[in-house]
Design an enzyme around this catalytic site. Structure first.
Site, PDB file in Angstrom:
ATOM      1  N   THR A  80      59.423  62.408  54.332  1.00 22.67           N
ATOM      2  CA  THR A  80      58.370  62.877  55.249  1.00 22.67           C
ATOM      3  C   THR A  80      57.397  63.790  54.525  1.00 22.67           C
ATOM      4  O   THR A  80      56.183  63.639  54.590  1.00 22.67           O
ATOM      5  CB  THR A  80      59.005  63.632  56.432  1.00 22.67           C
ATOM      6  OG1 THR A  80      59.939  62.761  57.076  1.00 22.67           O
ATOM      7  CG2 THR A  80      57.958  64.113  57.416  1.00 22.67           C
ATOM      8  N   VAL A  81      57.952  64.777  53.781  1.00 22.18           N
ATOM      9  CA  VAL A  81      57.095  65.724  53.062  1.00 22.18           C
ATOM     10  C   VAL A  81      56.665  65.162  51.714  1.00 22.18           C
ATOM     11  O   VAL A  81      55.485  65.157  51.351  1.00 22.18           O
ATOM     12  CB  VAL A  81      57.801  67.082  52.875  1.00 22.18           C
ATOM     13  CG1 VAL A  81      56.914  68.066  52.100  1.00 22.18           C
ATOM     14  CG2 VAL A  81      58.176  67.691  54.218  1.00 22.18           C
TER      15      VAL A  81
ATOM     16  N   LYS B  54      65.194  75.049  52.324  1.00 24.97           N
ATOM     17  CA  LYS B  54      65.689  76.368  52.777  1.00 24.97           C
ATOM     18  C   LYS B  54      67.201  76.393  52.906  1.00 24.97           C
ATOM     19  O   LYS B  54      67.834  77.422  52.720  1.00 24.97           O
ATOM     20  CB  LYS B  54      65.051  76.777  54.088  1.00 24.97           C
ATOM     21  CG  LYS B  54      65.035  75.734  55.179  1.00 24.97           C
ATOM     22  CD  LYS B  54      63.998  74.692  54.914  1.00 24.97           C
ATOM     23  CE  LYS B  54      63.254  74.071  55.996  1.00 24.97           C
ATOM     24  NZ  LYS B  54      63.608  73.010  56.779  1.00 24.97           N
TER      25      LYS B  54
ATOM     26  N   VAL C 194      59.928  78.160  54.312  1.00 28.50           N
ATOM     27  CA  VAL C 194      59.927  78.936  55.554  1.00 28.50           C
ATOM     28  C   VAL C 194      58.577  78.780  56.253  1.00 28.50           C
ATOM     29  O   VAL C 194      57.538  78.952  55.642  1.00 28.50           O
ATOM     30  CB  VAL C 194      60.179  80.435  55.290  1.00 28.50           C
ATOM     31  CG1 VAL C 194      60.153  81.216  56.606  1.00 28.50           C
ATOM     32  CG2 VAL C 194      61.515  80.648  54.580  1.00 28.50           C
TER      33      VAL C 194
ATOM     34  N   GLY D  48      56.889  76.204  57.216  1.00 25.94           N
ATOM     35  CA  GLY D  48      56.028  75.077  56.815  1.00 25.94           C
ATOM     36  C   GLY D  48      54.743  75.491  56.124  1.00 25.94           C
ATOM     37  O   GLY D  48      54.774  76.121  55.069  1.00 25.94           O
TER      38      GLY D  48
ATOM     39  N   GLY E 276      58.656  63.583  62.797  1.00 23.25           N
ATOM     40  CA  GLY E 276      58.906  64.062  61.430  1.00 23.25           C
ATOM     41  C   GLY E 276      59.133  65.554  61.328  1.00 23.25           C
ATOM     42  O   GLY E 276      59.110  66.123  60.229  1.00 23.25           O
TER      43      GLY E 276
ATOM     44  N   GLU F  27      65.095  68.014  60.799  1.00 26.60           N
ATOM     45  CA  GLU F  27      65.870  67.771  59.582  1.00 26.60           C
ATOM     46  C   GLU F  27      66.525  66.398  59.665  1.00 26.60           C
ATOM     47  O   GLU F  27      66.601  65.823  60.758  1.00 26.60           O
ATOM     48  CB  GLU F  27      66.941  68.839  59.418  1.00 26.60           C
ATOM     49  CG  GLU F  27      66.382  70.251  59.220  1.00 26.60           C
ATOM     50  CD  GLU F  27      65.456  70.361  58.018  1.00 26.60           C
ATOM     51  OE1 GLU F  27      64.270  70.650  58.224  1.00 26.60           O
ATOM     52  OE2 GLU F  27      65.916  70.099  56.893  1.00 26.60           O
TER      53      GLU F  27
ATOM     54  N   LYS G 185      66.132  80.278  57.123  1.00 22.77           N
ATOM     55  CA  LYS G 185      64.808  80.882  56.891  1.00 22.77           C
ATOM     56  C   LYS G 185      64.829  82.392  57.108  1.00 22.77           C
ATOM     57  O   LYS G 185      64.211  83.147  56.353  1.00 22.77           O
ATOM     58  CB  LYS G 185      63.787  80.215  57.823  1.00 22.77           C
ATOM     59  CG  LYS G 185      63.551  78.767  57.499  1.00 22.77           C
ATOM     60  CD  LYS G 185      62.870  78.056  58.645  1.00 22.77           C
ATOM     61  CE  LYS G 185      62.475  76.645  58.294  1.00 22.77           C
ATOM     62  NZ  LYS G 185      61.935  75.885  59.439  1.00 22.77           N
TER      63      LYS G 185
ATOM     64  N   GLY H  89      56.237  69.181  59.850  1.00 25.76           N
ATOM     65  CA  GLY H  89      55.351  68.005  59.737  1.00 25.76           C
ATOM     66  C   GLY H  89      55.067  67.747  58.272  1.00 25.76           C
ATOM     67  O   GLY H  89      54.904  68.686  57.487  1.00 25.76           O
TER      68      GLY H  89
HETATM   69  N1  LIG Z   1      59.932  67.759  57.617  1.00 22.12           N
HETATM   70  C1  LIG Z   1      59.367  68.947  57.637  1.00 22.12           C
HETATM   71  O1  LIG Z   1      58.507  69.263  58.487  1.00 22.12           O
HETATM   72  C2  LIG Z   1      59.778  69.993  56.621  1.00 22.12           C
HETATM   73  C3  LIG Z   1      59.087  71.222  56.593  1.00 22.12           C
HETATM   74  C4  LIG Z   1      59.479  72.202  55.663  1.00 22.12           C
HETATM   75  C5  LIG Z   1      60.514  71.961  54.783  1.00 22.12           C
HETATM   76  N2  LIG Z   1      61.149  70.762  54.839  1.00 22.12           N
HETATM   77  C6  LIG Z   1      62.225  70.553  53.869  1.00 22.12           C
HETATM   78  O2  LIG Z   1      61.749  69.596  52.909  1.00 22.12           O
HETATM   79  C7  LIG Z   1      62.842  68.807  52.434  1.00 22.12           C
HETATM   80  C8  LIG Z   1      62.558  67.346  52.728  1.00 22.12           C
HETATM   81  O3  LIG Z   1      62.396  67.214  54.101  1.00 22.12           O
HETATM   82  P1  LIG Z   1      61.837  65.833  54.738  1.00 22.12           P
HETATM   83  O4  LIG Z   1      61.527  66.111  56.164  1.00 22.12           O
HETATM   84  O5  LIG Z   1      60.786  65.264  53.848  1.00 22.12           O
HETATM   85  O6  LIG Z   1      63.155  64.938  54.660  1.00 22.12           O
HETATM   86  P2  LIG Z   1      63.260  63.333  54.632  1.00 22.12           P
HETATM   87  O7  LIG Z   1      64.669  63.033  55.039  1.00 22.12           O
HETATM   88  O8  LIG Z   1      62.130  62.732  55.372  1.00 22.12           O
HETATM   89  O9  LIG Z   1      63.041  62.988  53.072  1.00 22.12           O
HETATM   90  C9  LIG Z   1      64.038  63.230  52.115  1.00 22.12           C
HETATM   91  C10 LIG Z   1      63.787  62.260  50.958  1.00 22.12           C
HETATM   92  O10 LIG Z   1      64.719  62.518  49.924  1.00 22.12           O
HETATM   93  C11 LIG Z   1      65.472  61.340  49.672  1.00 22.12           C
HETATM   94  N3  LIG Z   1      66.846  61.765  49.373  1.00 22.12           N
HETATM   95  C12 LIG Z   1      67.677  62.472  50.172  1.00 22.12           C
HETATM   96  N4  LIG Z   1      68.861  62.648  49.546  1.00 22.12           N
HETATM   97  C13 LIG Z   1      68.750  62.036  48.334  1.00 22.12           C
HETATM   98  C14 LIG Z   1      69.625  61.853  47.248  1.00 22.12           C
HETATM   99  N5  LIG Z   1      70.871  62.345  47.276  1.00 22.12           N
HETATM  100  N6  LIG Z   1      69.189  61.191  46.167  1.00 22.12           N
HETATM  101  C15 LIG Z   1      67.922  60.686  46.127  1.00 22.12           C
HETATM  102  N7  LIG Z   1      67.025  60.812  47.135  1.00 22.12           N
HETATM  103  C16 LIG Z   1      67.460  61.480  48.218  1.00 22.12           C
HETATM  104  C17 LIG Z   1      65.418  60.501  50.939  1.00 22.12           C
HETATM  105  O11 LIG Z   1      65.626  59.146  50.654  1.00 22.12           O
HETATM  106  C18 LIG Z   1      63.981  60.792  51.388  1.00 22.12           C
HETATM  107  O12 LIG Z   1      63.079  59.971  50.691  1.00 22.12           O
HETATM  108  C19 LIG Z   1      64.083  69.349  53.144  1.00 22.12           C
HETATM  109  O13 LIG Z   1      64.679  70.337  52.323  1.00 22.12           O
HETATM  110  C20 LIG Z   1      63.500  69.996  54.398  1.00 22.12           C
HETATM  111  O14 LIG Z   1      64.333  71.034  54.900  1.00 22.12           O
HETATM  112  C21 LIG Z   1      60.829  69.781  55.725  1.00 22.12           C
HETATM  113  N1  LIG Z   2      63.109  70.947  60.645  1.00 23.76           N
HETATM  114  C1  LIG Z   2      62.297  72.082  60.278  1.00 23.76           C
HETATM  115  C2  LIG Z   2      61.233  71.631  59.303  1.00 23.76           C
HETATM  116  C3  LIG Z   2      60.363  72.770  58.813  1.00 23.76           C
HETATM  117  O1  LIG Z   2      61.109  73.646  58.005  1.00 23.76           O
HETATM  118  C4  LIG Z   2      61.621  72.658  61.531  1.00 23.76           C
HETATM  119  O2  LIG Z   2      61.669  71.994  62.561  1.00 23.76           O
HETATM  120  O3  LIG Z   2      61.054  73.763  61.468  1.00 23.76           O
HETATM  121 NA    NA Z   3      55.561  78.614  54.420  1.00 27.49          NA
END
Ligand SMILES: NC(=O)c1ccc[n+]([C@@H]2O[C@H](COP(=O)([O-])OP(=O)(O)OC[C@H]3O[C@@H](n4cnc5c(N)ncnc54)[C@H](O)[C@@H]3O)[C@@H](O)[C@H]2O)c1
Ligand SMILES: N[C@@H](CCO)C(=O)O
Ligand code: NA
Length: 432
Positions: free
Chosen positions: A15-16, A104, A131, A133, A186, A189, A204, A305
């Protein structure tokens, strides 16, 4: 402007990560001018190369983490979870690469080990996206406020739960439906229980408190309550009493001069409609910071997001790449004090106790006596008659600020009393 590219390795195009990859391509010229050198994505680490990834050059996909780390100047970890993220980050640091992460859960569980490894290797470790976003909150707390004395942090730091509670409040949406929608958007987690059970907000809160108070705050010392027990009736009662329910993270220094200890808690709370936090909607976050010299500060923006979060990730990538291209180094580890992290029993709050009671003489007096017995002072009482013929009524008692331990004693007494049929909800009231 140097012609030598700064080589970027991306781990986890989800997603990110997919938005980071997109913006690195779309904004390559602007980023190069800001860094002072071109940025080149030298590989994208994936679990399964076969699975097609829209928008990514298949030639960049790899499942060989070690080879990818070996050719990178900056490793961007966006996989989530503890392993293999932790091993990959430690290998990147050992290889002399700068690291950017949004993880986090990992930083709350193993931050000190990672920060110390980065310091010892003299490489950058940045995590603005970890923390709140897109909101720049890590840099202000870690750098801008390093010369001040932060007393308290109060905020909404999880977008998923804020979206869920907001949909339940504004549109009467069912809890499960709102959670599914947050996943589809999106925000959530990979396992949304991390969001709704408060683990994400607790992680966080631990990171923010450690940076703000210059104290190590282990994740296990953060009091954590999620929102899965919040019902439509709780939401309606909050509205009736001029409040809205929010999942709050609260970190404070306690005692004289803030030297008694540190308290960090995450739990649902009633927020008065007059407070700015009541107007934080959808997946937005907001963080209030109270500091001795700076006074009150508020930070607001999209807390979740893919694209908003990618903004924070790219800000860190530019900082690290700039240090690599022009020299320099990001903030190093702080000197950490040794204040105790206090349990929730050492805190005090205002509470709203909502209960079903027999509608008969003397019930209210008996309940008031039990609160008095524990020294808990009543601020307001609202009674609503139960359904016709039920012989029941609903009481909503708001207390003055009281120690957690006194309120726990009251709840024990109420639960064992025949003056109470059922305790419907116990919510702290914050933000007044
Ligand atoms: N989604 C959000 O809004 C958001 C915001 C802030 C922080 N985060 C953090 O960012 C990170 C990613 O979040 P996301 O929402 O993009 O998650 P996601 O599940 O959409 O993406 C994770 C990606 O990593 C890959 N992946 C996971 N485990 C793996 C492994 N063992 N080996 C290889 N590839 C692997 C998955 O295939 C996927 O492509 C997380 O730490 C999350 O806490 C997410
Ligand atoms: N799943 C987390 C993503 C951003 O860190 C949230 O909803 O705030
Ligand atoms: Na931030």
């Amino acid at each position: 402007m140097s012609d030598t590219p700064v080589k970027i390795a991306l781990f986890g195009p989800g997603t990110v990560g997919s938005q980071v990859a997109r913006l690195l391509t779309e904004q390559s010229a602007d980023l190069a001018s800001r860094v002072g050198a071109p940025l080149e994505v030298v590989g994208v680490y994936v679990r399964d190369i076969g699975k097609d990834r829209v928008g990514l050059d298949p030639a960049l996909l790899t499942d060989d983490a070690d080879a990818l780390i070996a050719k990178a100047d900056v490793v961007v970890e966006l996989m989530g979870g503890i392993e293999p993220a932790k091993s990959i980050i430690l290998k990147a640091i050992a290889a002399g690469a700068g690291v950017v992460t949004a993880n986090k859960a990992l930083l709350a569980a193993h931050g000190p080990e990672l920060y110390e490894a980065a310091d010892a290797a003299n490489v950058d470790l940045y995590f603005e996206a970890a923390v709140a976003g897109a909101i720049p909150i890590i840099r202000p707390v870690r750098e801008s406020l390093a010369g001040d004395h932060v007393r308290r942090i109060l905020g909404i730091v999880n977008g998923t739960t804020n979206y869920v509670l907001d949909e339940m409040t504004a549109r009467g949406l069912d809890y499960e439906v709102a959670v599914k929608q947050a996943q589809d958007l999106g925000y959530a987690e990979a396992d949304p229980s991390a969001d709704v059970d408060g683990f994400d907000a607790a992680a966080k809160a631990a990171i923010l408190a450690s940076l703000a108070f210059h104290q190590r705050v282990p994740l296990g010392d953060v009091y954590r309550e999620g929102i899965s027990a919040i019902t439509a009736a709780d939401v309606a009662a909050a509205t009736d009493s001029g409040h809205v329910i929010k999942l709050l993270a609260i970190a404070e220094r306690t005692g004289e001069g803030g030297d008694g200890g540190v308290s960090v808690r995450v739990h649902p709370a009633l927020v008065p409609l007059s407070h700015p936090l009541a107007s934080v909607h959808g997946a937005y976050n907001a963080v209030f910071v109270e500091a001795e010299a700076a006074g009150d500060l508020m930070f607001y923006g999209q807390g979740a997001g893919g694209t908003p979060t990618a903004s924070a990730v790219l800000g860190d990538v530019v900082s690290v790449a700039r240090h690599i291209a022009r020299g320099g180094r990001g903030p190093r580890e702080s000197h950490y004090g040794d204040l105790p992290v206090l349990p929730i029993s050492a805190s005090s709050s205002r509470f709203q106790l909502r209960m079903t009671v027999p509608d008969r003489p003397g019930v209210l007096a008996a309940i008031a006596a039990m609160l008095a017995q524990s020294g808990v002072s009543i601020e307001t009482v609202r009674q609503q008659a139960g359904g016709v013929g039920t012989g029941l009524a609903t009481l909503a008692i708001a207390t003055h600020r009281a120690p957690e331990s006194d309120v726990t004693a009251v709840l024990d007494a109420l639960r064992s009393s025949d003056a109470v049929t059922e305790i419907r909800s116990v919510l702290r009231i914050e933000g007044e």
